[in-house]
Design a protein around this motif. Sequence first.
Motif, PDB file in Angstrom:
ATOM      1  N   UNK A  10       9.501   1.415 -10.362  1.00 19.41           N
ATOM      2  CA  UNK A  10       8.679   1.221 -11.557  1.00 19.41           C
ATOM      3  C   UNK A  10       7.227   1.034 -11.156  1.00 19.41           C
ATOM      4  N   UNK A  11       6.305   1.643 -11.872  1.00 16.37           N
ATOM      5  CA  UNK A  11       4.879   1.417 -11.584  1.00 16.37           C
ATOM      6  C   UNK A  11       4.485   0.007 -11.971  1.00 16.37           C
ATOM      7  N   UNK A  12       3.356  -0.445 -11.447  1.00 15.94           N
ATOM      8  CA  UNK A  12       2.841  -1.769 -11.827  1.00 15.94           C
ATOM      9  C   UNK A  12       2.606  -1.788 -13.332  1.00 15.94           C
ATOM     10  N   UNK A  13       2.743  -2.952 -13.923  1.00 14.50           N
ATOM     11  CA  UNK A  13       2.688  -3.066 -15.380  1.00 14.50           C
ATOM     12  C   UNK A  13       1.396  -2.502 -15.969  1.00 14.50           C
ATOM     13  N   UNK A  14       0.280  -2.689 -15.278  1.00 15.11           N
ATOM     14  CA  UNK A  14      -0.997  -2.259 -15.856  1.00 15.11           C
ATOM     15  C   UNK A  14      -1.212  -0.749 -15.818  1.00 15.11           C
ATOM     16  N   UNK A  34      -5.693  16.372  -0.897  1.00 15.79           N
ATOM     17  CA  UNK A  34      -5.127  16.563   0.434  1.00 15.79           C
ATOM     18  C   UNK A  34      -5.267  15.296   1.279  1.00 15.79           C
ATOM     19  N   UNK A  35      -6.330  14.534   1.039  1.00 16.56           N
ATOM     20  CA  UNK A  35      -6.485  13.248   1.723  1.00 16.56           C
ATOM     21  C   UNK A  35      -5.382  12.289   1.294  1.00 16.56           C
ATOM     22  N   UNK A  36      -5.024  12.367   0.005  1.00 12.74           N
ATOM     23  CA  UNK A  36      -3.949  11.516  -0.489  1.00 12.74           C
ATOM     24  C   UNK A  36      -2.622  11.859   0.188  1.00 12.74           C
ATOM     25  N   UNK A  37      -2.381  13.154   0.367  1.00 18.51           N
ATOM     26  CA  UNK A  37      -1.167  13.593   1.058  1.00 18.51           C
ATOM     27  C   UNK A  37      -1.136  13.042   2.476  1.00 18.51           C
ATOM     28  N   UNK A  38      -2.273  13.095   3.142  1.00 19.42           N
ATOM     29  CA  UNK A  38      -2.372  12.566   4.512  1.00 19.42           C
ATOM     30  C   UNK A  38      -2.093  11.055   4.523  1.00 19.42           C
ATOM     31  N   UNK A  39      -2.624  10.342   3.531  1.00 15.22           N
ATOM     32  CA  UNK A  39      -2.403   8.894   3.439  1.00 15.22           C
ATOM     33  C   UNK A  39      -0.924   8.584   3.254  1.00 15.22           C
ATOM     34  N   UNK A  40      -0.266   9.313   2.367  1.00 14.62           N
ATOM     35  CA  UNK A  40       1.155   9.073   2.094  1.00 14.62           C
ATOM     36  C   UNK A  40       2.013   9.377   3.317  1.00 14.62           C
ATOM     37  N   UNK A  41       1.657  10.400   4.053  1.00 14.26           N
ATOM     38  CA  UNK A  41       2.420  10.725   5.269  1.00 14.26           C
ATOM     39  C   UNK A  41       2.289   9.626   6.316  1.00 14.26           C
ATOM     40  N   UNK A  42       1.232   8.834   6.208  1.00 11.96           N
ATOM     41  CA  UNK A  42       1.032   7.745   7.152  1.00 11.96           C
ATOM     42  C   UNK A  42       1.673   6.433   6.726  1.00 11.96           C
ATOM     43  N   UNK A  43       2.226   6.387   5.533  1.00 16.50           N
ATOM     44  CA  UNK A  43       2.874   5.157   5.052  1.00 16.50           C
ATOM     45  C   UNK A  43       4.198   4.929   5.775  1.00 16.50           C
ATOM     46  N   UNK A  44       4.567   3.656   5.918  1.00 13.28           N
ATOM     47  CA  UNK A  44       5.780   3.302   6.655  1.00 13.28           C
ATOM     48  C   UNK A  44       7.024   3.199   5.778  1.00 13.28           C
ATOM     49  N   UNK A 103       4.072   3.410  -0.293  1.00 15.06           N
ATOM     50  CA  UNK A 103       3.539   4.528  -1.062  1.00 15.06           C
ATOM     51  C   UNK A 103       3.311   4.134  -2.518  1.00 15.06           C
ATOM     52  N   UNK A 104       4.257   3.402  -3.082  1.00 13.85           N
ATOM     53  CA  UNK A 104       4.147   2.941  -4.464  1.00 13.85           C
ATOM     54  C   UNK A 104       2.945   2.024  -4.625  1.00 13.85           C
ATOM     55  N   UNK A 105       2.776   1.110  -3.684  1.00 15.80           N
ATOM     56  CA  UNK A 105       1.641   0.187  -3.743  1.00 15.80           C
ATOM     57  C   UNK A 105       0.321   0.948  -3.692  1.00 15.80           C
TER      58      UNK A 105
END
Length: 280
Positions: free
Chosen positions: A8-12, A121-131, A136-138
């Motif tokens: 679920x996404x954050x409430x806001x 594309x920067x966002x894709x790079x960021x997500x690939x670096x998530x653990x 990723x949700x945060x």
Amino acid sequence: MVSLKYFAPAEDVRSLVSVYYFFDVEEPSFADNERAAIAQLRFILDGKGKLSFADGSSYPVEGAMLVGPSTGAMHFDVKGPFRMFGVGMLPLGWATTTKKSAADYADLVLPAREVFTDEIEKNLHTLRGCNSPEEMVEWADKVYRSMLPRIKPETVEFTEMVDHWLSSEPSPPVSALMALSQQSSRQVLRMVNKLYGMPPKYLARKYRALRAARAFAEDNEEELLELEDAFYDQSHMIREIKFFAGVTPTKLRVSEGATAKLIDKRKDLKGKIPPLVSDT
């Protein structure tokens, strides 16, 4: 192993995002049907594949991709190992982030950079670096939170009106929607197309079939009795469910596909995601 986890996404930011999801396929290949859905922003972290729509068109599944609202069931075929982080884009989220008419993107897949510029594309790079998917949700919550100031109050009011109409009964008449609005019929039709990607009558038809599909999958006889009157007859209901959900009611009850079973887990987030998502 095939895994599909919902968050679920954050409430806001729940007015912009319906749900986040993480799809993980360890098998060498995996193919299945996917129900008709709202627009999606998908980040392919590993692997590739193909996504096909009801009109017969097919598109590659790779990189950061924007999937427009679908007018019927879809079919996908991926090569594993495959990992994907996805975002369900509510009509308000679509309007706020794309500034485009959803009708121009129905049953269409395109590289997300064509709408969001190369910044995606920067966002894709960021997500690939998530653990983890949770990380990723945060991150995604922060991105959508930064977009909240762009929301137009009149768009909020309009989408709330349409969602209320869609939820009011199994097959809400278009005349009931028009009665709710101060705008002309032509303006309402134009706005529904722009935000939801299809005319009101078709939109109601789509959600009627998806509700029925979920009721069959859950063997919810009480809801099915309510829904039966919304179709011309039983054969009509079967055809509609097959078109929008990709399988017949019988298969939903006795041999639901692997992906459909995983999608049904969205109901566990009921109360944290829109009813039009958790109930379909």
